[in-house]
Structures are given as structure tokens and as C-alpha cells.
Scaffold this active site. Structure first.
Site, mmCIF file in Angstrom:
data_model
loop_
_atom_site.group_PDB
_atom_site.id
_atom_site.type_symbol
_atom_site.label_atom_id
_atom_site.label_comp_id
_atom_site.label_asym_id
_atom_site.label_seq_id
_atom_site.Cartn_x
_atom_site.Cartn_y
_atom_site.Cartn_z
ATOM 1 N N SER A 195 8.447 7.598 0.009
ATOM 2 C CA SER A 195 7.709 7.882 1.232
ATOM 3 C C SER A 195 6.908 6.652 1.645
ATOM 4 O O SER A 195 6.536 5.835 0.799
ATOM 5 C CB SER A 195 6.775 9.075 1.010
ATOM 6 O OG SER A 195 6.112 9.419 2.212
ATOM 7 N N ASP A 196 6.651 6.554 2.938
ATOM 8 C CA ASP A 196 5.817 5.477 3.436
ATOM 9 C C ASP A 196 5.097 5.973 4.691
ATOM 10 O O ASP A 196 5.640 6.789 5.432
ATOM 11 C CB ASP A 196 6.643 4.228 3.754
ATOM 12 C CG ASP A 196 5.772 2.999 3.881
ATOM 13 O OD1 ASP A 196 5.241 2.545 2.847
ATOM 14 O OD2 ASP A 196 5.584 2.499 5.001
ATOM 15 N N THR A 197 3.883 5.471 4.902
ATOM 16 C CA THR A 197 3.071 5.879 6.045
ATOM 17 C C THR A 197 2.465 4.653 6.704
ATOM 18 O O THR A 197 2.019 3.734 6.020
ATOM 19 C CB THR A 197 1.930 6.825 5.600
ATOM 20 O OG1 THR A 197 2.501 7.973 4.972
ATOM 21 C CG2 THR A 197 1.078 7.268 6.774
#
Length: 188
Positions: free
Chosen positions: A70-72
């Protein structure tokens, strides 16, 4: 049926959120170059990085279960804001977010040795107008230093949010509904 997977993230927030879904998982961190590519949009960047993290886990030998990456990133006026480099960078970020709506873009990806599936979730977040005193006091809490865009909605930074349109959990770092849906699609 018991579902088990790997979480390719050192984030305690992502670990806590994934725990809420009830899956058994093991957590590890991957070292990925998070530099944006030339002409890469924020959506392309986070999706590429989420896939890269998941695929890096597979490359490291985590192959007996799917790997979740995941990445934000926080985006305002088309520009992605990463984690603040220092107090001056943080203050510039907060001044840009102050009184405006920005997007928090979170990507999730699942990978194994044969496939990769990903999804990108965009949430609109509106901040109240911030005073210089509020910005300085927030920096002094030490909360902003490791957060994309310089704030954590689940912590002290939540006091600045006047409106949210989309997934609260995506802003924290792992959208629960979309992650559950992606896992179910991946296992079909």
C-alpha cells in the site's frame, strides 16, 4: 475459510487497520525507491509503489501467501506532498492545506508469483483555516514528521478536518472496504 497473507509495510497504522478485517497476516517491511518518475501523476505513483511493495515481498521469497502492499500520498493543486523533510517544509505544506480541499490518494495491491491486482482510492479532505500558532503547536506534537502531507487524520491532525468525502480509512493508510474487496477478487 481462513485467509492468510503478508503485509509489506512497517506502518503500525496499516497493521492495526488490516487486523480489523480479521485476516491472519505476517508483517514485514520492504525497501522501495519511492521517487516519482518523470511525468508520473499522483495516482500512477501510488499505484506503482503499492504494486512495487507487494511484488518486492514476493521477490524476497514471501511466496506461500498473497502479499499486500500500500502507498498513500496527499495531493493539492495536482502536486503530491510526501512526508515533511523538516519544519520549514511542514509549515509550507500546512499553509497550502489551510482552508482548502485536498485529495488523499491511497493505492493497495496484492501480488503472488503469478499475478498482481491493484486499486486506487481518492478521498477529498477539507481543512479549516490554520493559524501560525496552530501549525507550530502541531509540529511540536511530533505527529506530522512521518506522515504523508504532514498530518494524521486519526490523531491530533484530525482537529483541522472540516469535511471528508470518501474513505476515512484510506486517509489513515489502508481503506478497509476496498482492501477486503481486493482480497476477495484476488482469491477468486
Amino acid at each position: 475459510m481462513s485467509i492468510s497473507l503478508y503485509l509489506a509495510s512497517a506502518s503500525p497504522r496499516r497493521k492495526a487497520l488490516l487486523s480489523q478485517l480479521g485476516y491472519s497476516f505476517e508483517q514485514f517491511s520492504v525497501d522501495a525507491d519511492e521517487s516519482p518518475l518523470d511525468d508520473e501523476s499522483a495516482l500512477q505513483l501510488v499505484e506503482r509503489l503499492a504494486c512495487l511493495k507487494a511484488q518486492s515481498g514476493v521477490a524476497l521469497g514471501y511466496t506461500d501467501k498473497p502479499v499486500l502492499g500500500s502507498d498513500t500520498v496527499v495531493v493539492i493543486d495536482g502536486e503530491a506532498l510526501g512526508k515533511p523533510r523538516d519544519k520549514a517544509d511542514f509549515k509550507a505544506m500546512m499553509q497550502r492545506l489551510s482552508g482548502h480541499t485536498h485529495q488523499v490518494v491511497t493505492a493497495i495491491a496484492l501480488a503472488d508469483t503469478s499475478k498482481v491486482l491493484s486499486d486506487v482510492i481518492v478521498t477529498n479532505v477539507t481543512f479549516k483555516t490554520l493559524s501560525e500558532t496552530e501549525i507550530d503547536a502541531y509540529w511540536d506534537t511530533n505527529e506530522p514528521q512521518d506522515k504523508a502531507g504532514g498530518y494524521g487524520i486519526q490523531g491530533v491532525g484530525g482537529r483541522f478536518v472540516t469535511e471528508i468525502q470518501g474513505s476515512y480509512f484510506a486517509v489513515v493508510g489502508l481503506p478497509l472496504y476496498e482492501t477486503d474487496e481486493l482480497i476477495q477478487r484476488f482469491l477468486k
